[in-house]
Scaffold this motif. Structure first.
Motif, PDB file in Angstrom:
ATOM      1  N   PRO A   3       1.017  -1.134  -0.076  1.00 42.72           N
ATOM      2  CA  PRO A   3      -0.080  -0.039   0.020  1.00 42.72           C
ATOM      3  C   PRO A   3       0.909   1.376   0.187  1.00 42.72           C
ATOM      4  N   ASN A   4       0.521   2.308  -0.534  1.00 42.01           N
ATOM      5  CA  ASN A   4       1.310   3.550  -0.717  1.00 42.01           C
ATOM      6  C   ASN A   4       2.462   3.493  -1.169  1.00 42.01           C
ATOM      7  N   GLN A   5       2.677   2.419  -2.272  1.00 42.52           N
ATOM      8  CA  GLN A   5       3.854   2.351  -3.063  1.00 42.52           C
ATOM      9  C   GLN A   5       3.977   3.311  -3.984  1.00 42.52           C
ATOM     10  N   LEU A   6       5.179   4.180  -3.942  1.00 45.27           N
ATOM     11  CA  LEU A   6       5.312   5.230  -4.940  1.00 45.27           C
ATOM     12  C   LEU A   6       5.758   4.419  -6.225  1.00 45.27           C
ATOM     13  N   ILE A   7       5.206   4.812  -7.436  1.00 42.67           N
ATOM     14  CA  ILE A   7       5.471   4.232  -8.862  1.00 42.67           C
ATOM     15  C   ILE A   7       6.404   5.328  -9.678  1.00 42.67           C
ATOM     16  N   GLU A   8       5.521   6.491  -9.586  1.00 42.35           N
ATOM     17  CA  GLU A   8       6.318   7.604 -10.405  1.00 42.35           C
ATOM     18  C   GLU A   8       5.801   8.930 -10.035  1.00 42.35           C
ATOM     19  N   VAL A   9       6.430   9.900 -10.431  1.00 52.89           N
ATOM     20  CA  VAL A   9       6.144  11.224  -9.964  1.00 52.89           C
ATOM     21  C   VAL A   9       6.693  12.086 -11.451  1.00 52.89           C
ATOM     22  N   PHE A  10       5.720  12.988 -11.820  1.00 53.07           N
ATOM     23  CA  PHE A  10       6.076  13.641 -12.952  1.00 53.07           C
ATOM     24  C   PHE A  10       5.232  14.874 -12.937  1.00 53.07           C
ATOM     25  N   LYS A  11       5.806  15.931 -13.810  1.00 53.05           N
ATOM     26  CA  LYS A  11       5.141  17.244 -13.836  1.00 53.05           C
ATOM     27  C   LYS A  11       4.450  17.252 -15.338  1.00 53.05           C
ATOM     28  N   ALA A  12       3.217  17.766 -15.309  1.00 54.87           N
ATOM     29  CA  ALA A  12       2.450  17.756 -16.624  1.00 54.87           C
ATOM     30  C   ALA A  12       2.791  19.158 -17.225  1.00 54.87           C
ATOM     31  N   LYS A  13       2.498  19.308 -18.576  1.00 54.69           N
ATOM     32  CA  LYS A  13       2.803  20.418 -19.396  1.00 54.69           C
ATOM     33  C   LYS A  13       2.069  21.819 -18.631  1.00 54.69           C
ATOM     34  N   GLY A  15       2.001  22.240 -15.662  1.00 59.42           N
ATOM     35  CA  GLY A  15       2.637  22.656 -14.481  1.00 59.42           C
ATOM     36  C   GLY A  15       2.266  21.796 -13.233  1.00 59.42           C
ATOM     37  N   ARG A  16       1.182  20.984 -13.362  1.00 56.15           N
ATOM     38  CA  ARG A  16       0.540  20.036 -12.184  1.00 56.15           C
ATOM     39  C   ARG A  16       1.571  19.031 -11.999  1.00 56.15           C
ATOM     40  N   ARG A  17       1.503  18.837 -10.676  1.00 53.42           N
ATOM     41  CA  ARG A  17       2.341  17.676 -10.395  1.00 53.42           C
ATOM     42  C   ARG A  17       1.603  16.313 -10.203  1.00 53.42           C
ATOM     43  N   PHE A  18       1.972  15.145 -10.821  1.00 53.65           N
ATOM     44  CA  PHE A  18       1.090  14.030 -10.622  1.00 53.65           C
ATOM     45  C   PHE A  18       2.025  12.842 -10.016  1.00 53.65           C
ATOM     46  N   ILE A  19       1.341  12.087  -9.344  1.00 56.77           N
ATOM     47  CA  ILE A  19       1.821  11.085  -8.549  1.00 56.77           C
ATOM     48  C   ILE A  19       1.179   9.896  -8.950  1.00 56.77           C
ATOM     49  N   ILE A  20       1.929   8.708  -9.160  1.00 54.70           N
ATOM     50  CA  ILE A  20       1.046   7.429  -9.581  1.00 54.70           C
ATOM     51  C   ILE A  20       1.630   6.478  -8.356  1.00 54.70           C
ATOM     52  N   ARG A  21       0.692   6.116  -7.805  1.00 54.85           N
ATOM     53  CA  ARG A  21       1.405   5.011  -6.569  1.00 54.85           C
ATOM     54  C   ARG A  21       0.104   4.015  -6.489  1.00 54.85           C
ATOM     55  N   THR A  22       0.463   3.190  -5.430  1.00 58.75           N
ATOM     56  CA  THR A  22      -0.599   2.059  -4.908  1.00 58.75           C
ATOM     57  C   THR A  22      -1.641   2.741  -3.673  1.00 58.75           C
ATOM     58  N   PRO A  23      -2.945   2.394  -3.943  1.00 61.91           N
ATOM     59  CA  PRO A  23      -3.709   2.894  -3.063  1.00 61.91           C
ATOM     60  C   PRO A  23      -3.380   2.229  -1.398  1.00 61.91           C
ATOM     61  N   LEU A  75      -3.529   0.776  -8.941  1.00 64.51           N
ATOM     62  CA  LEU A  75      -2.939   2.187  -8.741  1.00 64.51           C
ATOM     63  C   LEU A  75      -3.876   3.219  -9.039  1.00 64.51           C
ATOM     64  N   VAL A  76      -3.483   4.206  -8.208  1.00 65.06           N
ATOM     65  CA  VAL A  76      -4.115   5.501  -8.253  1.00 65.06           C
ATOM     66  C   VAL A  76      -3.233   6.642  -8.780  1.00 65.06           C
ATOM     67  N   ALA A  77      -3.749   7.576  -9.450  1.00 62.39           N
ATOM     68  CA  ALA A  77      -2.882   9.026  -9.783  1.00 62.39           C
ATOM     69  C   ALA A  77      -3.649   9.974  -9.052  1.00 62.39           C
ATOM     70  N   THR A  78      -2.736  10.797  -8.539  1.00 61.58           N
ATOM     71  CA  THR A  78      -3.298  12.267  -7.797  1.00 61.58           C
ATOM     72  C   THR A  78      -2.662  13.339  -8.762  1.00 61.58           C
ATOM     73  N   ALA A  79      -3.280  14.398  -8.719  1.00 55.34           N
ATOM     74  CA  ALA A  79      -2.911  15.626  -9.096  1.00 55.34           C
ATOM     75  C   ALA A  79      -3.194  16.793  -7.845  1.00 55.34           C
ATOM     76  N   ASP A  80      -2.552  17.469  -7.576  1.00 53.22           N
ATOM     77  CA  ASP A  80      -3.076  18.529  -6.478  1.00 53.22           C
ATOM     78  C   ASP A  80      -3.541  17.783  -5.134  1.00 53.22           C
ATOM     79  N   GLU A  81      -2.973  16.633  -5.025  1.00 54.38           N
ATOM     80  CA  GLU A  81      -3.395  15.707  -3.855  1.00 54.38           C
ATOM     81  C   GLU A  81      -4.900  15.285  -4.097  1.00 54.38           C
ATOM     82  N   LYS A  82      -5.409  15.240  -5.110  1.00 52.14           N
ATOM     83  CA  LYS A  82      -6.620  14.810  -5.418  1.00 52.14           C
ATOM     84  C   LYS A  82      -6.558  13.554  -6.382  1.00 52.14           C
ATOM     85  N   ILE A  83      -7.505  12.336  -5.964  1.00 49.28           N
ATOM     86  CA  ILE A  83      -7.419  11.245  -6.989  1.00 49.28           C
ATOM     87  C   ILE A  83      -8.013  11.735  -8.063  1.00 49.28           C
ATOM     88  N   VAL A  84      -7.150  11.420  -9.447  1.00 49.61           N
ATOM     89  CA  VAL A  84      -7.779  11.688 -10.643  1.00 49.61           C
ATOM     90  C   VAL A  84      -8.101  10.384 -11.607  1.00 49.61           C
TER      91      VAL A  84
END
Length: 95
Positions: A3-13, A15-23, A75-84
């Motif tokens: 749970p909560n295992q970080l997979i990837e962090v990236f910045k979109a064009k 400027g938003r920061r996205f995090i892909i991780r396990t729930p 997996l969940v993806a978050t942007a601005d700390e909101k699940i997207v």
């Protein structure tokens, strides 16, 4: 996967920061909000009914258990700390 295992962090064009991780269990409210928003939008998803907090706790706990058993990747993806986004891959039992 844990749970909560970080997979990837990236910045979109934009400027938003996205995090892909396990729930993890802390995602219950965010996942409930995510699915209920999709239901309200009448999005083409497998469910057409809103979920409750209690049912989402069970769903997330079961999903975590299947991940720990190696039966599922979630997996969940978050942007601005909101699940997207939320996705799962489940191992079949046909073999």
């Amino acid at each position: 996967m844990q749970p909560n295992q970080l997979i990837e962090v990236f910045k979109a064009k934009d400027g938003r920061r996205f995090i892909i991780r396990t729930p993890h269990l802390g995602d219950v409210e965010g996942l409930m909000e995510f699915i209920n928003d999709l239901v309200e939008e009448d999005a083409p998803i497998s469910s057409n009914a809103k979920v409750t907090y209690a049912s989402e706790i069970r769903f997330v706990a079961d999903e975590i258990q299947r991940m720990l058993e190696g039966k599922q990747i979630a997996l969940v993806a978050t942007a601005d700390e909101k699940i997207v986004a939320h996705a799962t891959i489940t191992r079949g039992s046909n073999r």
